[in-house]
Design a protein around this motif. Structure first.
Motif, short mmCIF file in Angstrom:
data_model
loop_
_atom_site.label_atom_id
_atom_site.label_comp_id
_atom_site.label_asym_id
_atom_site.label_seq_id
_atom_site.Cartn_x
_atom_site.Cartn_y
_atom_site.Cartn_z
N UNK A 79 14.30 -30.08 25.90
CA UNK A 79 13.96 -29.86 27.32
C UNK A 79 14.22 -31.11 28.15
N UNK A 80 13.93 -32.26 27.55
CA UNK A 80 14.17 -33.52 28.26
C UNK A 80 15.67 -33.69 28.54
N UNK A 81 16.48 -33.36 27.53
CA UNK A 81 17.94 -33.45 27.72
C UNK A 81 18.39 -32.46 28.79
N UNK A 82 17.82 -31.25 28.76
CA UNK A 82 18.19 -30.24 29.76
C UNK A 82 17.83 -30.72 31.17
N UNK A 83 16.67 -31.36 31.26
CA UNK A 83 16.22 -31.85 32.57
C UNK A 83 17.20 -32.90 33.10
N UNK A 84 17.59 -33.84 32.21
CA UNK A 84 18.51 -34.90 32.64
C UNK A 84 19.87 -34.31 33.03
N UNK A 85 20.25 -33.21 32.38
CA UNK A 85 21.53 -32.57 32.71
C UNK A 85 21.41 -31.68 33.94
N UNK A 86 20.16 -31.50 34.41
CA UNK A 86 19.95 -30.65 35.59
C UNK A 86 20.04 -29.17 35.29
N UNK A 87 19.74 -28.79 34.03
CA UNK A 87 19.84 -27.36 33.68
C UNK A 87 18.53 -26.84 33.10
N UNK A 88 17.44 -27.53 33.41
CA UNK A 88 16.17 -27.11 32.80
C UNK A 88 15.73 -25.74 33.31
N UNK A 89 15.85 -25.55 34.60
CA UNK A 89 15.44 -24.26 35.16
C UNK A 89 16.56 -23.26 34.96
N UNK A 90 16.18 -22.07 34.55
CA UNK A 90 17.16 -21.01 34.38
C UNK A 90 17.69 -20.63 35.77
N UNK A 91 19.00 -20.67 36.00
CA UNK A 91 19.49 -20.32 37.33
C UNK A 91 19.19 -18.86 37.68
N UNK A 92 18.73 -18.66 38.90
CA UNK A 92 18.43 -17.30 39.36
C UNK A 92 19.75 -16.59 39.67
N UNK A 93 19.87 -15.36 39.25
CA UNK A 93 21.08 -14.60 39.57
C UNK A 93 20.90 -13.99 40.96
N UNK A 94 21.79 -14.35 41.85
CA UNK A 94 21.69 -13.88 43.24
C UNK A 94 22.92 -13.05 43.57
N UNK A 95 22.68 -11.90 44.13
CA UNK A 95 23.80 -11.06 44.57
C UNK A 95 24.19 -11.48 45.98
N UNK A 96 25.38 -12.03 46.12
CA UNK A 96 25.81 -12.54 47.44
C UNK A 96 26.36 -11.40 48.31
N UNK A 97 25.88 -11.33 49.55
CA UNK A 97 26.52 -10.39 50.47
C UNK A 97 27.61 -11.16 51.24
N UNK A 98 28.32 -10.48 52.12
CA UNK A 98 29.45 -11.11 52.78
C UNK A 98 29.01 -12.30 53.64
N UNK A 99 27.86 -12.16 54.31
CA UNK A 99 27.40 -13.25 55.17
C UNK A 99 27.12 -14.50 54.35
N UNK A 100 26.50 -14.32 53.20
CA UNK A 100 26.20 -15.47 52.35
C UNK A 100 27.49 -16.11 51.83
N UNK A 101 28.45 -15.29 51.53
CA UNK A 101 29.72 -15.84 51.04
C UNK A 101 30.40 -16.68 52.12
N UNK A 102 30.29 -16.19 53.37
CA UNK A 102 30.93 -16.93 54.47
C UNK A 102 30.29 -18.30 54.63
N UNK A 103 29.01 -18.38 54.28
CA UNK A 103 28.31 -19.66 54.46
C UNK A 103 28.61 -20.66 53.33
N UNK A 104 29.22 -20.17 52.26
CA UNK A 104 29.51 -21.08 51.12
C UNK A 104 30.47 -22.18 51.55
N UNK A 105 30.17 -23.40 51.10
CA UNK A 105 31.07 -24.51 51.41
C UNK A 105 31.72 -24.99 50.12
N UNK A 106 33.03 -25.16 50.14
CA UNK A 106 33.73 -25.64 48.95
C UNK A 106 34.24 -27.05 49.15
#
Lengths: 81, 561
Positions: free
Chosen positions: B534-561
């Protein structure tokens, strides 16, 4: 009866057989936690010492005695028949 | 203790390299090159040209280069498989190992009375010897054995004393090297030998393995495992073993004495491991078939001497799946054409697999046999930790049914999902104790694939030897720590309560991003290992399980690359 020694039923069964046939196994040798004297390399007398702290202490105080580490406890004192 | 372990693994590696050389020259019957693909892959590591050359010529040059690894002054060839950041660390600390023999001799010299009196320096010298084992001798043994005998692939077999057969000639191959046992397996399948067994009243010849020789022949031929280290005397006590053939390492001196109570012949085959009271048939690689024939015939002729009143074979023999080499895991995760650890990395990143723990090592008669291994593994897989295993630990898992895909029922939901999807058990049997080098390769691959940092140090991965007893375990532990994987030992430890323990248990975190720890209780062991993960996961920034989010078109437009 041998459940405290092993979780493996086959091992338990064979330990019972060993006991019935009066054969000592490594479990018996280790259960007997005393230093087991043995002779190694001519006149040098060694002791197999199970406890690492005791091993170091003996090595320090018994300069003339060859002391071998805990693995050597697996050396035999087997009886059968 | 490091030098003892490193020496014996490396001696094993040297023996395999010598046999590869002779086999490639066609000088020894019985041995051939079974895995040409692996030969070419290893040749590349050693900068052996492969284009427009005969396989045998490549093998000769590779074998010679492997033998040079024992005495050369330059860094070992396999070190380049490690992540570059780790290689740089070794360089910076001055612990990059050179020739294997040199490192072992230097370590032995340093510990002579009146030589090095600085424990930190001694440990650095010892670390070089340990790295020379893991990335040298052991890796040479594993890789060249794969070339000679085939790279393991998943296969089904059985484990425990119940694999012995009442109506067949039982031969147990015990020890650590497959050079002779491979030929014994081959000879025992020959029709004339089976006929010879029938002539002596047996229905056939049953080869079973013990300790790491067992793991070697299991991984490549599916030969059943009679048991692990502590069961070696008990196999004889079944009264049904015609011959126990031992090579090197982990052989009880008591075997011939116990064998005297039965008809069993204990046969030593290596000059390094003779036992008073045993029959010695020297393994001669120049004529291994002759040695194997002699041994198998002796066992067959011993069958009529078996006292059936003394025979009691336990019923227990459990199915298992073994053969998880680095290549196999790669293939199972990514397929034939896209073999990769990427799916594993992704599963770790998204939290379905929390981390990976290598549970390896011995049995120790001072603790309840197999109990710590099994309890620890069950605790870990329930917490979504994938377990990889070698040696006697793997056999303990086999006896507990943990090496079957069905054991996914003990795993947490994330790990169970992976196991069911890929069709693997939650505990993977990776081979014998020299095959811990497979774990080093896998850890490097996981790092090189990306997404989990740029070094083995910092991966959510660690090692554990809960029932250790051999010097080899110390060498293995030290090369894992120096490679960046924290290591936990059970039972006890030879060094406690001194500046040395501060170094091993604390300061190594700063030096190697890994350290040693000791804890005999399996539940507490699991807590420590999960905490490291868990300590290694925390240092890697992956300790929390990423939430799966369904993106709608508006959210996609807001994405910055």
């Amino acid at each position: 009866m041998f459940e405290e020694i092993t979780v493996c039923p086959a091992t338990q069964a064979m330990l019972q057989k060993a006991k019935d046939e009066n054969i000592k196994t490594c479990f018996d040798r280790v259960k007997d936690q005393r230093a087991v004297p043995l002779v190694i390399q001519g006149d040098a007398v060694g002791f197999a010492v199970p406890d690492p702290v005791e091993y170091r202490r003996k090595r320090l105080i018994q300069k003339r005695v060859c002391v071998v580490p805990q693995q050597m406890l697996l050396l035999p004192k087997t009886l059968c028949g | 203790m490091i030098t003892g372990g490193a020496s014996t693994h490396s001696d094993h590696g040297r023996g395999v390299a010598e046999v590869l050389l002779l086999a490639a020259r066609g000088e020894i019957p019985g041995y051939t090159i079974k895995d040409e693909k692996k030969l070419l892959m290893v040749a590349e590591v050693f900068d052996v040209p492969t284009e427009d050359r005969k396989i045998e010529d490549i093998a000769v040059e590779l074998a010679k280069k492997c033998l040079e690894e024992f005495s050369k002054d330059e860094p070992l060839a396999f070190l380049k498989r490690a992540p570059e950041s780790r290689q740089a660390l070794w360089q910076e600390k001055g612990i990059t190992p050179r020739g294997i023999d040199k490192e072992v001799v230097e370590a032995m010299s340093a510990t002579l009375m009146g030589n090095s009196l600085d424990y930190k320096e001694i440990m650095d010298i010892g670390t070089r010897a340990a790295l020379a084992d893991g990335w040298g001798g052991s890796m040479i043994a594993t890789e060249l054995q794969d070339i000679l005998f085939g790279t393991p692939k998943p296969l089904r077999s059985k484990v425990n004393l119940g694999v012995l057969k009442e109506d067949e000639v039982n031969i147990i191959v015990h020890g650590h090297e497959p050079l002779l046992s491979e030929i014994i397996v081959m000879v025992s399948k020959q029709q004339d030998m089976i006929d010879y067994a029938k002539k002596h009243g047996a229905h056939g010849i049953n080869i079973a393995g013990m300790c790491c020789t067992a793991n070697e022949v299991l991984m490549r031929h599916g030969i059943p495992l009679a048991g692990n280290f502590i069961q070696q005397e008990l196999a004889i006590i079944t009264g049904a073993v015609e011959a126990m053939v031992v090579d090197v390492q982990c052989v009880f001196q008591s075997l011939p004495q116990i064998a005297q109570c039965y008809h069993t012949k204990v046969i030593t085959t290596n000059r390094r491991a003779k036992i008073p009271g045993a029959i010695h048939i020297e393994f001669d690689e120049h004529d291994a078939i002759k040695s194997a024939n002699e041994i198998v015939r002796l066992a067959i002729e011993n069958y009529p001497k078996r006292d059936n009143l003394k025979v009691d074979i336990p019923d227990e023999a459990i199915d298992l799946v073994a053969g998880f080499s680095h290549e196999t895991i790669n293939h199972m995760l990514g397929g034939t054409f896209r073999g990769s650890y990427r799916p594993l990395n992704d599963a770790i990143i998204d939290g379905r697999i929390r981390g990976v723990v290598g549970i390896v090592g011995c049995n120790n008669p001072k603790v309840r046999h197999d109990h710590i291994h099994i309890t620890l593994a069950k605790e870990l897989i329930a917490k979504d930790v994938l377990v990889v295993s070698t040696g006697c630990a793997a056999m303990a898992f086999g006896k507990a049914g943990l090496l079957l895909p069905e054991a996914a029922k003990y795993a947490g939901p994330g790990l169970a999902e992976i196991c069911e999807t890929v069709g693997i058990p939650p505990v993977l049997h990776c081979g014998s104790c020299v095959d811990n080098s497979r774990i080093l390769i896998a850890a490097s691959e996981i790092t090189n694939i990306g997404g989990l940092g740029n070094d083995i140090g910092g991966l959510p991965a660690c090692g554990c030897a809960p029932e250790w007893m051999s010097e080899k375990a110390i060498a293995i532990g030290q090369y894992f720590v120096a490679s960046g994987a924290p290591v936990l030992f059970g039972v006890g430890f030879p060094v406690t309560g001194s500046g040395m323990s501060d170094l091993l248990f604390k300061e190594y975190w700063d030096e190697y991003n890994a350290c040693w720890a000791v804890e005999p209780d399996p539940y507490k062991q699991a807590e420590i290992l999960v905490k490291w993960i868990d300590s290694a996961r925390e240092k890697l920034g992956i300790k929390e399980k990423p939430q799966r989010v369904l993106y709608d078109m508006a959210m996609r437009r807001e994405l910055k690359f």
